[in-house]
Design a protein around this motif. Structure first.
Motif, PDB file in Angstrom:
ATOM      1  N   THR A 132      14.902   3.841  -4.504  1.00 56.01           N
ATOM      2  CA  THR A 132      13.413   3.027  -4.472  1.00 56.01           C
ATOM      3  C   THR A 132      12.457   3.746  -4.461  1.00 56.01           C
ATOM      4  OG1 THR A 132      15.104   1.244  -3.678  1.00 56.01           O
ATOM      5  CG2 THR A 132      12.664   0.711  -3.628  1.00 56.01           C
ATOM      6  N   VAL A 191       5.364  -0.996   7.166  1.00 55.35           N
ATOM      7  CA  VAL A 191       6.662  -1.041   6.179  1.00 55.35           C
ATOM      8  C   VAL A 191       6.872  -2.347   6.083  1.00 55.35           C
ATOM      9  CG1 VAL A 191       8.929  -0.634   6.273  1.00 55.35           C
ATOM     10  CG2 VAL A 191       7.456   1.231   7.061  1.00 55.35           C
ATOM     11  N   PHE A 238       6.748  -4.175   2.288  1.00 53.43           N
ATOM     12  CA  PHE A 238       8.015  -4.922   1.903  1.00 53.43           C
ATOM     13  C   PHE A 238       7.837  -6.346   1.412  1.00 53.43           C
ATOM     14  CE2 PHE A 238      10.413  -1.208   2.319  1.00 53.43           C
ATOM     15  CZ  PHE A 238      11.221  -1.275   1.382  1.00 53.43           C
ATOM     16  N   LEU A 239       7.113  -7.074   2.570  1.00 50.28           N
ATOM     17  CA  LEU A 239       7.342  -8.540   2.460  1.00 50.28           C
ATOM     18  C   LEU A 239       6.049  -9.140   1.842  1.00 50.28           C
ATOM     19  CD1 LEU A 239       9.331  -8.957   5.889  1.00 50.28           C
ATOM     20  CD2 LEU A 239      10.247  -8.905   3.631  1.00 50.28           C
ATOM     21  N   TRP A 297       7.427  -1.777  -2.788  1.00 52.56           N
ATOM     22  CA  TRP A 297       8.789  -1.413  -2.312  1.00 52.56           C
ATOM     23  C   TRP A 297       8.640   0.205  -2.300  1.00 52.56           C
ATOM     24  CZ3 TRP A 297      13.673  -4.468  -2.533  1.00 52.56           C
ATOM     25  CH2 TRP A 297      13.618  -5.674  -1.994  1.00 52.56           C
ATOM     26  N   GLY A 325       6.949   1.596   0.851  1.00 48.17           N
ATOM     27  CA  GLY A 325       7.825   1.133   2.070  1.00 48.17           C
ATOM     28  C   GLY A 325       8.879   1.944   2.250  1.00 48.17           C
TER      29      GLY A 325
END
Lengths: 285, 276
Positions: free
Chosen positions: A29, A236, A240-241, A246, A249
């Motif tokens: 990723t 991070v 991500f959220l 992504w 992160g």
């Protein structure tokens, strides 16, 4: 299928699917291109790693390293004498004190962070005590400062520093100290040449267990540091959220993994040193 | 420094200084334990305090406990956390015990890789683990909620069970296993009738440790939870982020009592195991 094959395949299957593959995917990723709709898309790129070194990200990263380092050093300074004293008691007292050290873990660490928030508030116990003692006249701002974040980190991570140190002290051959004394070594010399090297694996593994996790504890920064991105964990989590970048992160996570590898190397070195000097042969992890 | 020099062994100075050193040591330990317990003590006291903000004592009350019991969302999250904790601890113990036995008894390819992976799980910072779980659940299409939480919790508990049980297996007489085999017991039967009972104390400790880790976790849960199955840290986080919630004080007190009861029960089980 026989028992042997069954348990070996269950072991390998679980660890492959939930440990090995996820780590591989994480690294994957980190070198993909971010995409708001599909999370990640081709092509492969090192952009995210380059972005880590842009001033915006790097300042947060560096600051987070500093906070974690300060928390680790304070933990070490408190835990070292604590573990040392603990190792001199009889085994019943040792067991009791170790139990008391672990007991707070049963309340969720978020709730304990909340407890610290109450404690450090404008009208909390710390301010109230200092006013009563006449140290200060007005309540001072403790909450939502970096002090509060470090206070919280040390509070939650201290037991993790004590345990490996305690195990080092526990294994230390006390007769070496007597030998040192008989050979005329003074207190400082005995500490520097016997105790410190023999407890080095504990120091390194304790620091390892404290330092990197400290950088990730976003809820401490959220609750005690105010809404600032103080720790790498906050960044991070946002990537991500919330921001859904992504690869960025994941790049930070890969950097943390590399740092962990580096520290493990250090640990192996420390252990090797101890084995060579005698006394310890097995690792204490 | 007096305390330190005393740790180095008997001092050349008289008994008086040794006594002072001992007192200094206890003072230091006391200060550390004060640091660890004072915040929790404040929560417990405030859970019975009339005053919402708990700045001073305004009289005894049960009302926060009533509020807690009536806060359906919070109670749901509490039971969900307990359920995940119990299930994760049980499965992690089961799986971890089997893994420890596999590592102890058999030689197989990838054995080193297996212990390496367990080591990585144990040493990885929670935030890194959390992300690896999130990534794999997304890739496998596992819906974020009950199953993702359970799998993640089982996995991060595993290495702790494995090292606990493995240490115990290493301590006991391997000949017993061979004896059982010679007497005709199958590998599986040997495991269930000889190995499991003998490693029971370690299995119980492994279970307790897993339950503790599961209940304590915030970071991994935050990443792999979903709205369909909310657990404590997520619920509590949204409650305490902005202000003060005395229900959380009541909850913390409840958790503490639960844990003490559980530890006492575990001690009784372990002691019974030893006396047999």
């Amino acid at each position: 299928m026989n028992f042997r094959r069954l348990i070996i395949s269950v072991t390998l299957a679980w660890l492959t699917v939930f440990v090995f593959l996820p780590h591989l995917l994480l690294v994957g990723t980190s070198v993909m291109t971010p995409n708001p709709d599909h999370l990640v898309v081709w092509p492969v790129t090192l952009d995210s790693f380059e972005k880590v070194f842009t001033p915006l990200y790097f300042s947060v990263f560096w600051h987070s390293l500093e906070l974690a380092a300060i928390a680790t050093v304070i933990c070490l300074m408190l835990a070292y004498p604590f573990a040392w004293i603990l190792s001199t008691f009889n085994s019943r007292t040792q067991a009791l004190l170790l139990f008391l050290l672990i007991l707070p873990f049963w309340t969720n660490s978020l709730i304990r962070t909340y407890a610290i928030k109450i404690l450090l508030g404008k009208k909390g116990l710390v301010n109230a005590t200092m006013i009563n003692l006449g140290i200060i006249d007005e309540p001072i701002q403790l909450l939502y400062t970096e002090f509060a974040v470090i206070f919280g980190l040390v509070y939650l991570l201290l037991p993790f520093m004590v345990l490996p140190l305690y195990s080092s002290f526990d294994k230390m051959d006390k007769s070496l100290l007597e030998a040192g004394r008989d050979l005329g070594a003074g207190t400082v010399q005995r500490f520097r040449h016997i105790i410190l090297p023999l407890t080095m694996p504990g120091i390194v593994s304790g620091s390892l267990i404290v330092f990197l996790p400290a950088m990730g504890m976003f809820y401490i920064a959220d609750l005690l540091g105010g809404a600032k991105n103080l720790l790498l964990g906050n960044v991070v989590k946002n990537l991500f959220l919330v921001a859904r970048d992504w690869p960025m992160g994941a790049a930070f996570s890969v950097i943390m993994m590399l740092m962990m590898a580096l520290m493990l190397l250090l640990y192996v070195q420390a252990n090797r040193l101890v084995s060579r000097k005698g006394g310890l042969h097995d690792s204490n992890l | 420094m007096i305390a330190i020099s005393n740790l180095m062994g008997p001092s050349k100075e008289g008994k008086g200084s040794a006594r002072w050193a001992k007192a200094g040591q206890w003072l230091f330990l006391g200060a550390i334990f004060f640091y660890l317990y004072a915040p929790i003590a404040v929560l417990v006291v405030n859970s019975f305090n009339q005053s919402k903000y708990g700045h001073n004592w305004k009289g005894f009350t049960w009302k926060w406990y009533e509020k807690l019991l009536n806060n359906q969302n919070l109670m749901d999250a509490f039971w969900h956390s307990i359920a995940i904790g119990l299930l994760a601890a049980t499965f992690a113990t089961l799986l971890g015990t089997l893994m420890a036995y596999a590592l102890y008894r058999y030689n197989f390819t990838l054995k080193r890789v297996t212990s390496g992976m367990l080591f990585v799980v144990m040493m990885s910072p929670d935030i890194v683990l959390a992300i690896t779980f999130l990534v794999i659940f997304m890739a496998l299409g596992i819906h974020l909620g009950f199953w993702s939480l359970l799998i993640a919790h089982i996995t991060f508990c595993l290495p702790f069970v494995v090292i606990t049980v493995y240490a115990r297996l290493n301590d006991f007489d391997g000949n017993l296993i061979e004896a059982a085999r010679d007497l005709g017991a199958s590998e599986a039967r040997t495991f269930f009738t000889v190995v499991m009972p003998m490693s029971m104390p370690a299995i119980v400790s492994g279970w307790l440790l897993s339950f503790t880790l599961s209940l304590d976790d915030v970071i991994v849960s935050s990443f792999v939870t979903g709205p369909s199955y909310e657990i404590l840290p997520i619920r509590v986080f949204s409650m305490v982020r902005v202000g003060v919630s005395p229900e959380v004080n009541a909850l913390a007190t409840g958790l503490l009592i639960l844990s003490v009861v559980l530890v006492v029960v575990a001690q009784l089980i372990l002691r019974k195991g030893k006396s047999q």
